[in-house]
Scaffold this motif. Structure first.
Motif, PDB file in Angstrom:
ATOM      1  N   LEU A 264       0.812  -1.212   0.000  1.00 25.71           N
ATOM      2  CA  LEU A 264       0.000   0.000   0.000  1.00 25.71           C
ATOM      3  C   LEU A 264       0.851   1.270   0.000  1.00 25.71           C
ATOM      4  CD1 LEU A 264      -2.821  -0.983   2.533  1.00 25.71           C
ATOM      5  CD2 LEU A 264      -2.836  -1.139   0.030  1.00 25.71           C
ATOM      6  N   GLY A 265       2.068   1.167   0.530  1.00 28.81           N
ATOM      7  CA  GLY A 265       2.913   2.359   0.623  1.00 28.81           C
ATOM      8  C   GLY A 265       3.905   2.505  -0.502  1.00 28.81           C
ATOM      9  N   ALA A 266       3.738   1.718  -1.585  1.00 32.42           N
ATOM     10  CA  ALA A 266       4.708   1.756  -2.684  1.00 32.42           C
ATOM     11  C   ALA A 266       4.822   3.141  -3.305  1.00 32.42           C
ATOM     12  CB  ALA A 266       4.319   0.721  -3.748  1.00 32.42           C
ATOM     13  N   ASP A 267       3.687   3.809  -3.512  1.00 31.72           N
ATOM     14  CA  ASP A 267       3.724   5.159  -4.099  1.00 31.72           C
ATOM     15  C   ASP A 267       4.451   6.135  -3.182  1.00 31.72           C
ATOM     16  OD1 ASP A 267       2.102   5.024  -6.641  1.00 31.72           O
ATOM     17  OD2 ASP A 267       0.662   4.165  -5.236  1.00 31.72           O
ATOM     18  N   PHE A 268       4.147   6.067  -1.908  1.00 34.44           N
ATOM     19  CA  PHE A 268       4.772   6.963  -0.920  1.00 34.44           C
ATOM     20  C   PHE A 268       6.285   6.745  -0.861  1.00 34.44           C
ATOM     21  CE2 PHE A 268       6.179   7.485   3.532  1.00 34.44           C
ATOM     22  CZ  PHE A 268       6.030   8.867   3.633  1.00 34.44           C
ATOM     23  N   ILE A 269       6.691   5.475  -0.815  1.00 32.28           N
ATOM     24  CA  ILE A 269       8.124   5.168  -0.748  1.00 32.28           C
ATOM     25  C   ILE A 269       8.825   5.606  -2.029  1.00 32.28           C
ATOM     26  CG2 ILE A 269       9.817   3.301  -0.574  1.00 32.28           C
ATOM     27  CD1 ILE A 269       7.739   1.740   1.068  1.00 32.28           C
TER      28      ILE A 269
ATOM     29  N   ASP B 248       8.034   8.095  -3.973  1.00 36.47           N
ATOM     30  CA  ASP B 248       8.203   9.552  -3.940  1.00 36.47           C
ATOM     31  C   ASP B 248       9.383   9.952  -3.054  1.00 36.47           C
ATOM     32  OD1 ASP B 248       6.072   9.947  -5.626  1.00 36.47           O
ATOM     33  OD2 ASP B 248       4.615  10.234  -4.009  1.00 36.47           O
ATOM     34  N   ILE B 249       9.501   9.287  -1.912  1.00 36.24           N
ATOM     35  CA  ILE B 249      10.601   9.610  -0.991  1.00 36.24           C
ATOM     36  C   ILE B 249      11.951   9.291  -1.626  1.00 36.24           C
ATOM     37  CG2 ILE B 249      11.703   8.951   1.185  1.00 36.24           C
ATOM     38  CD1 ILE B 249       8.965   8.586   2.394  1.00 36.24           C
ATOM     39  N   MET B 250      12.037   8.155  -2.307  1.00 43.19           N
ATOM     40  CA  MET B 250      13.301   7.727  -2.907  1.00 43.19           C
ATOM     41  C   MET B 250      13.569   8.393  -4.252  1.00 43.19           C
ATOM     42  SD  MET B 250      14.553   5.634  -0.678  1.00 43.19           S
ATOM     43  CE  MET B 250      15.839   4.730  -1.521  1.00 43.19           C
ATOM     44  N   GLY B 251      12.567   9.073  -4.795  1.00 43.58           N
ATOM     45  CA  GLY B 251      12.753   9.773  -6.055  1.00 43.58           C
ATOM     46  C   GLY B 251      12.923   8.858  -7.255  1.00 43.58           C
ATOM     47  N   ASN B 252      12.197   7.727  -7.274  1.00 39.04           N
ATOM     48  CA  ASN B 252      12.325   6.773  -8.374  1.00 39.04           C
ATOM     49  C   ASN B 252      10.962   6.155  -8.658  1.00 39.04           C
ATOM     50  OD1 ASN B 252      13.030   4.869 -10.254  1.00 39.04           O
ATOM     51  ND2 ASN B 252      14.392   3.706  -8.912  1.00 39.04           N
ATOM     52  N   GLU B 253      10.352   6.498  -9.801  1.00 35.15           N
ATOM     53  CA  GLU B 253       9.031   5.998 -10.144  1.00 35.15           C
ATOM     54  C   GLU B 253       9.016   4.497 -10.422  1.00 35.15           C
ATOM     55  OE1 GLU B 253       7.573   8.256 -13.397  1.00 35.15           O
ATOM     56  OE2 GLU B 253       7.310  10.110 -12.239  1.00 35.15           O
TER      57      GLU B 253
ATOM     58  N   SER C 240      22.632   7.438   5.153  1.00 36.27           N
ATOM     59  CA  SER C 240      23.501   7.845   4.044  1.00 36.27           C
ATOM     60  C   SER C 240      22.943   7.373   2.704  1.00 36.27           C
ATOM     61  CB  SER C 240      24.908   7.293   4.260  1.00 36.27           C
ATOM     62  OG  SER C 240      25.496   7.870   5.415  1.00 36.27           O
ATOM     63  N   LEU C 241      22.429   6.144   2.657  1.00 39.13           N
ATOM     64  CA  LEU C 241      21.858   5.621   1.421  1.00 39.13           C
ATOM     65  C   LEU C 241      20.639   6.438   0.994  1.00 39.13           C
ATOM     66  CD1 LEU C 241      22.189   1.824   2.135  1.00 39.13           C
ATOM     67  CD2 LEU C 241      23.141   2.978   0.160  1.00 39.13           C
ATOM     68  N   PHE C 242      19.835   6.848   1.957  1.00 41.55           N
ATOM     69  CA  PHE C 242      18.661   7.672   1.637  1.00 41.55           C
ATOM     70  C   PHE C 242      19.077   9.017   1.050  1.00 41.55           C
ATOM     71  CE2 PHE C 242      16.053  11.252   3.113  1.00 41.55           C
ATOM     72  CZ  PHE C 242      14.914  11.032   2.358  1.00 41.55           C
ATOM     73  N   PHE C 243      20.029   9.677   1.686  1.00 42.59           N
ATOM     74  CA  PHE C 243      20.454  10.994   1.205  1.00 42.59           C
ATOM     75  C   PHE C 243      21.091  10.900  -0.176  1.00 42.59           C
ATOM     76  CE2 PHE C 243      19.924  12.220   5.631  1.00 42.59           C
ATOM     77  CZ  PHE C 243      19.412  13.506   5.509  1.00 42.59           C
ATOM     78  N   VAL C 244      21.849   9.833  -0.428  1.00 44.89           N
ATOM     79  CA  VAL C 244      22.442   9.651  -1.754  1.00 44.89           C
ATOM     80  C   VAL C 244      21.346   9.451  -2.795  1.00 44.89           C
ATOM     81  CG1 VAL C 244      23.830   8.101  -3.183  1.00 44.89           C
ATOM     82  CG2 VAL C 244      24.648   8.774  -0.932  1.00 44.89           C
ATOM     83  N   SER C 245      20.357   8.605  -2.486  1.00 49.28           N
ATOM     84  CA  SER C 245      19.271   8.347  -3.421  1.00 49.28           C
ATOM     85  C   SER C 245      18.434   9.591  -3.669  1.00 49.28           C
ATOM     86  CB  SER C 245      18.384   7.221  -2.883  1.00 49.28           C
ATOM     87  OG  SER C 245      17.287   6.983  -3.740  1.00 49.28           O
ATOM     88  N   ARG C 246      18.175  10.337  -2.617  1.00 53.64           N
ATOM     89  CA  ARG C 246      17.286  11.495  -2.703  1.00 53.64           C
ATOM     90  C   ARG C 246      17.945  12.679  -3.406  1.00 53.64           C
ATOM     91  NH1 ARG C 246      11.941  12.865  -2.740  1.00 53.64           N
ATOM     92  NH2 ARG C 246      11.636  14.958  -1.938  1.00 53.64           N
ATOM     93  N   TYR C 247      19.213  12.921  -3.121  1.00 54.91           N
ATOM     94  CA  TYR C 247      19.864  14.137  -3.593  1.00 54.91           C
ATOM     95  C   TYR C 247      20.830  13.935  -4.756  1.00 54.91           C
ATOM     96  CZ  TYR C 247      17.927  16.398   0.529  1.00 54.91           C
ATOM     97  OH  TYR C 247      17.063  16.896   1.472  1.00 54.91           O
ATOM     98  N   PHE C 248      21.203  12.683  -5.049  1.00 51.13           N
ATOM     99  CA  PHE C 248      22.182  12.464  -6.106  1.00 51.13           C
ATOM    100  C   PHE C 248      21.684  11.554  -7.223  1.00 51.13           C
ATOM    101  CE2 PHE C 248      24.618  13.353  -2.223  1.00 51.13           C
ATOM    102  CZ  PHE C 248      25.316  14.477  -2.637  1.00 51.13           C
ATOM    103  N   GLY C 249      20.527  10.887  -7.036  1.00 54.89           N
ATOM    104  CA  GLY C 249      19.938  10.102  -8.113  1.00 54.89           C
ATOM    105  C   GLY C 249      20.267   8.623  -8.050  1.00 54.89           C
TER     106      GLY C 249
END
Length: 395
Positions: free
Chosen positions: A109-114, A116-121, A244-253
Motif C-alpha cells: 500500500l505504501g509503494a507510491d509513498f516510498i 516519492d521519498i526515494m525519487g524513483n518511479e 547515508s543511502l537515503f540521502f544519496v538516493s534522494r539528492y544524487f539520483g
C-alpha cells in the motif's frame, strides 16, 4: 522464567561451530557479491540501482518490523531445557507471522509513498511485486539461531548453501536468460524466498523431532520485555544504516545510488567473521548469565574471541585498503572502479569493529544501554548527513 540446564559447549565445539557458521556467512555474502557482479553487467545502471533500492528498503525496514525478535531465539532457547524449545519457537513464529503480514501490507500500500521519498518511479510496481517477501522470509529469520543453539552447525551450512544457490539461480536466470530486467530479478528473488521459507519452517523444529515437548512458562510479555530495547536499537540502527543511502538516493539520483551501494559495503570477510562469532557466543553468554557465572568468565571468553578474530580481520583489512580499486573493478566491472574511495572509507571500520558487543550486553540485561549507544550514533549520522548535502554535496 525457566532456568538453564543445557550443558555449556567446550571451547573445541565452539570453534567448530564458529567455523561452520563462518562458512555459512561466507556463502551468504558470496551470493550477494556474485549476484551483484552479474546483475551489474547485464542491467543498465538505472535498473540495477532500482533493484538495489528495493533490497535496501526491505533490509532497512526489516529491522523495524522484526522488533528485535530474532535475538530472542538465542536468548530464550539457550536458557531453557530442550523439552520447552518447540513451544518457544512456536510462540516466536506466531509473532513473526503477524509482523510479516503488517510489513507486506505496508510495502504494497505504501509503494507510491516510498517511491516519492526515494525519487524513483520505477519502485512502485517493483515494490508491489516484492511485497510478499516479508511473509516468506520473516517467519524463518530464527532458523539459524535455533540450529546453532543446539549445535547443528552442519545443518546451518546446508540450509544457507541451498537457499543462496536457489537465490542465484532464480534471480540471475530471470535477468540473463529471460531478459526480465529489474522486475524479473525481483520476481526471481520472491520465488527463491518461497523455497527458503518452506525449508526454514521445517528445520525450525528439527532439533525437537525426538524430544518430548512441554509447554513453557514464557509468555509474549516476557519476550516483548526483552526485545523492546533490542527493537529500539533496531530503530536507531535503521537510521544509522539507511541515512547515508537515503540521502544519496534522494539528492544524487539512482545512478549515484548504484555506485554508492556497491562501493560502501563492509569488507567481504568482516560480516562473515563477526556474524559467526556473535552467533555462537551469544547463546553461550546467555547460558553463562542464566547460570550465574563469574563476570571474569565473560571477560576471558570475550578476549579469546577478540584475539582470534583480529588475527583474521587486521591483515585482510590492510589488503583491501591497498587494492580497493582493483577489487571494485574485478567484482563489478570497470564502470565501478570509481567506487574504490567508498570502499576505502568503509574498510577502515574493519580495524575498529572486530567483535560485536551486542552478545555480552544483551545476555547481561544491558539492552537499554546497548540501545542508547545506537541512539547517539544515529543522531550524529543524521546531523552529519544533513550538513554534507547542504554544504559538501558529494557522495
Amino acid at each position: 522464567m525457566i532456568v538453564d540446564v543445557v550443558t555449556t559447549k567446550s571451547p573445541k565445539n565452539r570453534t567448530v561451530l564458529t567455523f561452520l557458521l563462518a562458512l555459512a556467512n561466507l556463502m551468504s555474502f558470496s551470493v550477494g557479491i556474485i549476484t551483484a557482479a552479474i546483475l551489474s553487467r547485464y542491467m543498465d545502471v538505472v535498473e540495477y540501482g532500482t533493484y538495489r533500492q528495493v533490497i535496501f528498503i526491505y533490509t532497512t525496514l526489516l529491522v523495524v518490523f522484526s522488533m528485535g525478535l530474532p535475538k530472542c531465539y538465542s536468548y530464550f532457547l539457550a536458557r531453557a531445557p530442550i523439552e520447552y524449545g518447540a513451544d518457544i519457537v512456536k510462540l516466536l513464529n506466531k509473532l513473526f507471522f503477524a509482523l510479516s503480514a503488517l510489513f507486506s501490507i505496508f510495502l504494497y500500500l505504501g509503494a507510491d509513498f516510498i517511491s516519492d521519498i526515494m525519487g524513483n518511479e520505477l519502485l512502485v510496481d517493483n515494490l508491489r511485486y516484492f511485497a510478499i517477501t516479508p511473509m516468506l522470509l520473516m517467519p524463518v529469520m530464527g532458523v539459524e539461531s535455533i540450529l546453532v543453539v543446539y549445535g547443528y552447525g552442519a545443518m546451518v551450512l546446508l540450509y544457507v548453501f541451498a537457499g543462496r544457490l536457489m537465490m542465484i539461480v532464480c534471480t540471475v536466470m530471470s535477468v540473463v536468460v529471460f531478459d526480465g530486467g529489474v522486475t524479473g530479478a525481483i520476481c526471481g528473488f520472491v520465488v527463491s524466498s518461497a523455497f527458503s521459507s518452506i525449508a526454514g519452517l521445517w528445520l525450525s523444529y528439527w532439533p525437537f523431532k525426538r524430544v518430548t515437548s512441554y509447554k513453557s512458562n514464557i509468555r509474549i510479555g516476557d519476550i516483548m520485555s526483552y526485545s523492546f530495547p533490542v527493537m529500539m536499537q533496531g530503530i536507531y540502527g535503521f537510521f544509522i544504516g539507511a541515512s547515508s543511502l537515503f540521502f544519496v538516493s534522494r539528492y544524487f539520483g539512482v545512478e549515484e545510488f548504484a555506485l554508492f551501494s556497491n562501493g560502501y559495503k563492509e569488507l567481504p570477510f568482516l560480516s562473515m567473521v563477526i556474524g559467526a562469532t556473535s552467533g555462537v557466543i551469544f547463546p553461550e553468554f546467555s547460558r553463562m548469565s542464566g547460570n550465574g557465572d563469574d563476570k571474569r568468565n565473560f571477560v576471558a571468553l570475550w578476549r579469546t574471541v577478540w584475539y582470534k578474530s583480529s588475527t583474521i580481520i587486521y591483515p585482510l583489512s590492510v589488503f583491501c585498503l591497498i587494492f580497493a580499486g582493483d577489487i571494485m573493478a574485478f567484482i563489478y566491472g570497470e564502470n565501478y572502479r570509481s567506487a574504490a574511495f567508498l570502499f576505502i572509507i568503509v574498510s577502515v571500520i574493519g580495524i575498529v569493529r572486530v567483535v560485536a558487543y551486542s552478545p555480552i550486553m544483551l545476555s547481561l540485561g544491558l539492552g537499554r544501554e546497548f540501545a542508547n549507544t545506537h541512539l547517539v550514533a544515529a543522531i550524529m549520522i543524521l546531523a552529519l548527513d544533513v550538513l554534507c548535502v547542504n554544504f559538501f554535496p558529494n557522495i
